[in-house]
Scaffold this motif. Sequence first.
Motif, mmCIF file in Angstrom:
data_model
loop_
_atom_site.group_PDB
_atom_site.id
_atom_site.type_symbol
_atom_site.label_atom_id
_atom_site.label_comp_id
_atom_site.label_asym_id
_atom_site.label_seq_id
_atom_site.Cartn_x
_atom_site.Cartn_y
_atom_site.Cartn_z
ATOM 1 N N ARG A 89 83.342 -69.187 19.927
ATOM 2 C CA ARG A 89 84.441 -70.151 20.035
ATOM 3 C C ARG A 89 85.763 -69.503 19.612
ATOM 4 O O ARG A 89 86.784 -69.659 20.271
ATOM 5 N N ALA A 90 85.741 -68.736 18.513
ATOM 6 C CA ALA A 90 86.952 -68.062 18.045
ATOM 7 C C ALA A 90 87.477 -67.085 19.092
ATOM 8 O O ALA A 90 88.687 -67.001 19.322
ATOM 9 N N MET A 91 86.583 -66.360 19.744
ATOM 10 C CA MET A 91 87.015 -65.394 20.764
ATOM 11 C C MET A 91 87.661 -66.109 21.952
ATOM 12 O O MET A 91 88.647 -65.641 22.509
ATOM 13 N N GLN A 92 87.099 -67.271 22.322
ATOM 14 C CA GLN A 92 87.658 -68.040 23.434
ATOM 15 C C GLN A 92 89.075 -68.517 23.139
ATOM 16 O O GLN A 92 89.896 -68.644 24.046
ATOM 17 N N GLU A 93 89.375 -68.771 21.885
ATOM 18 C CA GLU A 93 90.673 -69.334 21.497
ATOM 19 C C GLU A 93 91.772 -68.292 21.336
ATOM 20 O O GLU A 93 92.930 -68.659 21.183
ATOM 21 N N MET A 94 91.442 -67.014 21.375
ATOM 22 C CA MET A 94 92.441 -65.957 21.162
ATOM 23 C C MET A 94 92.932 -65.418 22.505
ATOM 24 O O MET A 94 92.178 -64.761 23.228
ATOM 25 N N PRO A 95 94.203 -65.661 22.844
ATOM 26 C CA PRO A 95 94.706 -65.208 24.147
ATOM 27 C C PRO A 95 94.727 -63.686 24.308
ATOM 28 O O PRO A 95 94.658 -63.193 25.436
ATOM 29 N N GLU A 96 94.771 -62.956 23.221
ATOM 30 C CA GLU A 96 94.766 -61.489 23.302
ATOM 31 C C GLU A 96 93.417 -60.940 23.763
ATOM 32 O O GLU A 96 93.345 -59.839 24.293
ATOM 33 N N VAL A 97 92.363 -61.709 23.544
ATOM 34 C CA VAL A 97 91.012 -61.270 23.885
ATOM 35 C C VAL A 97 90.787 -61.454 25.385
ATOM 36 O O VAL A 97 90.829 -62.561 25.901
ATOM 37 N N LEU A 98 90.533 -60.335 26.058
ATOM 38 C CA LEU A 98 90.310 -60.356 27.509
ATOM 39 C C LEU A 98 88.838 -60.452 27.870
ATOM 40 O O LEU A 98 88.478 -61.116 28.837
ATOM 41 N N GLU A 99 87.998 -59.754 27.118
ATOM 42 C CA GLU A 99 86.558 -59.752 27.389
ATOM 43 C C GLU A 99 85.803 -59.647 26.072
ATOM 44 O O GLU A 99 86.271 -59.005 25.136
ATOM 45 N N VAL A 100 84.620 -60.266 26.034
ATOM 46 C CA VAL A 100 83.724 -60.156 24.881
ATOM 47 C C VAL A 100 82.326 -59.923 25.442
ATOM 48 O O VAL A 100 81.830 -60.710 26.237
ATOM 49 N N MET A 101 81.724 -58.813 25.016
ATOM 50 C CA MET A 101 80.409 -58.448 25.527
ATOM 51 C C MET A 101 79.421 -58.314 24.381
ATOM 52 O O MET A 101 79.690 -57.597 23.417
ATOM 53 N N LEU A 102 78.303 -59.015 24.461
ATOM 54 C CA LEU A 102 77.199 -58.851 23.523
ATOM 55 C C LEU A 102 76.503 -57.548 23.898
ATOM 56 O O LEU A 102 76.192 -57.324 25.067
ATOM 57 N N THR A 103 76.286 -56.671 22.903
ATOM 58 C CA THR A 103 75.761 -55.346 23.210
ATOM 59 C C THR A 103 74.501 -55.034 22.398
ATOM 60 O O THR A 103 74.199 -55.717 21.422
ATOM 61 N N THR A 104 73.818 -53.996 22.794
ATOM 62 C CA THR A 104 72.708 -53.451 22.012
ATOM 63 C C THR A 104 73.250 -52.312 21.175
ATOM 64 O O THR A 104 74.364 -51.856 21.381
ATOM 65 N N GLY A 105 72.462 -51.856 20.232
ATOM 66 C CA GLY A 105 72.883 -50.714 19.433
ATOM 67 C C GLY A 105 73.419 -51.130 18.079
ATOM 68 O O GLY A 105 73.158 -52.220 17.580
ATOM 69 N N GLU A 106 74.221 -50.258 17.495
ATOM 70 C CA GLU A 106 74.724 -50.446 16.143
ATOM 71 C C GLU A 106 75.644 -51.660 16.024
ATOM 72 O O GLU A 106 75.616 -52.378 15.027
ATOM 73 N N TYR A 107 76.463 -51.910 17.031
ATOM 74 C CA TYR A 107 77.424 -53.018 16.989
ATOM 75 C C TYR A 107 76.901 -54.185 17.815
ATOM 76 O O TYR A 107 76.192 -54.003 18.795
ATOM 77 N N ASP A 108 77.287 -55.385 17.399
ATOM 78 C CA ASP A 108 76.824 -56.598 18.083
ATOM 79 C C ASP A 108 77.657 -56.933 19.315
ATOM 80 O O ASP A 108 77.130 -57.405 20.321
ATOM 81 N N TYR A 109 78.971 -56.742 19.213
ATOM 82 C CA TYR A 109 79.883 -57.125 20.285
ATOM 83 C C TYR A 109 80.883 -56.021 20.552
ATOM 84 O O TYR A 109 81.284 -55.283 19.646
ATOM 85 N N LEU A 110 81.330 -55.949 21.794
ATOM 86 C CA LEU A 110 82.452 -55.121 22.196
ATOM 87 C C LEU A 110 83.512 -56.068 22.735
ATOM 88 O O LEU A 110 83.238 -56.871 23.638
ATOM 89 N N ILE A 111 84.703 -55.995 22.157
ATOM 90 C CA ILE A 111 85.791 -56.905 22.511
ATOM 91 C C ILE A 111 86.933 -56.092 23.111
ATOM 92 O O ILE A 111 87.340 -55.077 22.553
ATOM 93 N N LYS A 112 87.453 -56.540 24.229
ATOM 94 C CA LYS A 112 88.607 -55.914 24.878
ATOM 95 C C LYS A 112 89.822 -56.795 24.609
ATOM 96 O O LYS A 112 89.830 -57.967 24.951
ATOM 97 N N VAL A 113 90.843 -56.193 23.981
ATOM 98 C CA VAL A 113 92.016 -56.935 23.538
ATOM 99 C C VAL A 113 93.270 -56.307 24.135
ATOM 100 O O VAL A 113 93.371 -55.084 24.221
#
Length: 159
Positions: A89-113
């Motif tokens: 929900r927080a990611m949806q509300e931020m206009p700077e955030v262009l993409e949010v991807m749930l990922t495998t590996g060490e990190y949970d998400y990759l965010i494009k801002v």
Amino acid sequence: MTSRPLDRLDSRILAILSEDGRISNANLAQAVGLSPSPCWQRVRRLEEEGVISGYRAIVDRAKLGSSEIVMIEVILDRHDDEVLENFGRAMQEMPEVLEVMLTTGEYDYLIKVAVSGTRAYEEFLRSKLYRVPGIRHSRSSFVLRSLKERQYDPSLQAG
């Protein structure tokens, strides 16, 4: 997903539309070697099957003042429903955030801002991202240059 495999003409139509979503049906038909009516029927079928999910304008972010792209890797504290829903929900509300991807590996998400520079990025971190409950760690990388951006490549089609 389509219930039937795409043929050569469908793949060509998708490739052309992914490069120019505003091409006229007549020009698209000519480019793929069909008459306009069967071409239009194929495009409509691809839309109805959900293969084509929409059409978008490609915006020049630099002309809008957000020329810098930052990729942020995020690790969450927990992975329960509440944390995941609040984060989403927080990611949806931020206009700077262009993409949010749930990922495998060490990190949970990759965010494009998209931001206007390092000061704007610092402000984004301090006033927005770091205020999202549940974030344990993040790591950022500024994109220096994009070498390739595509939505579809017919060579990746299974079959």
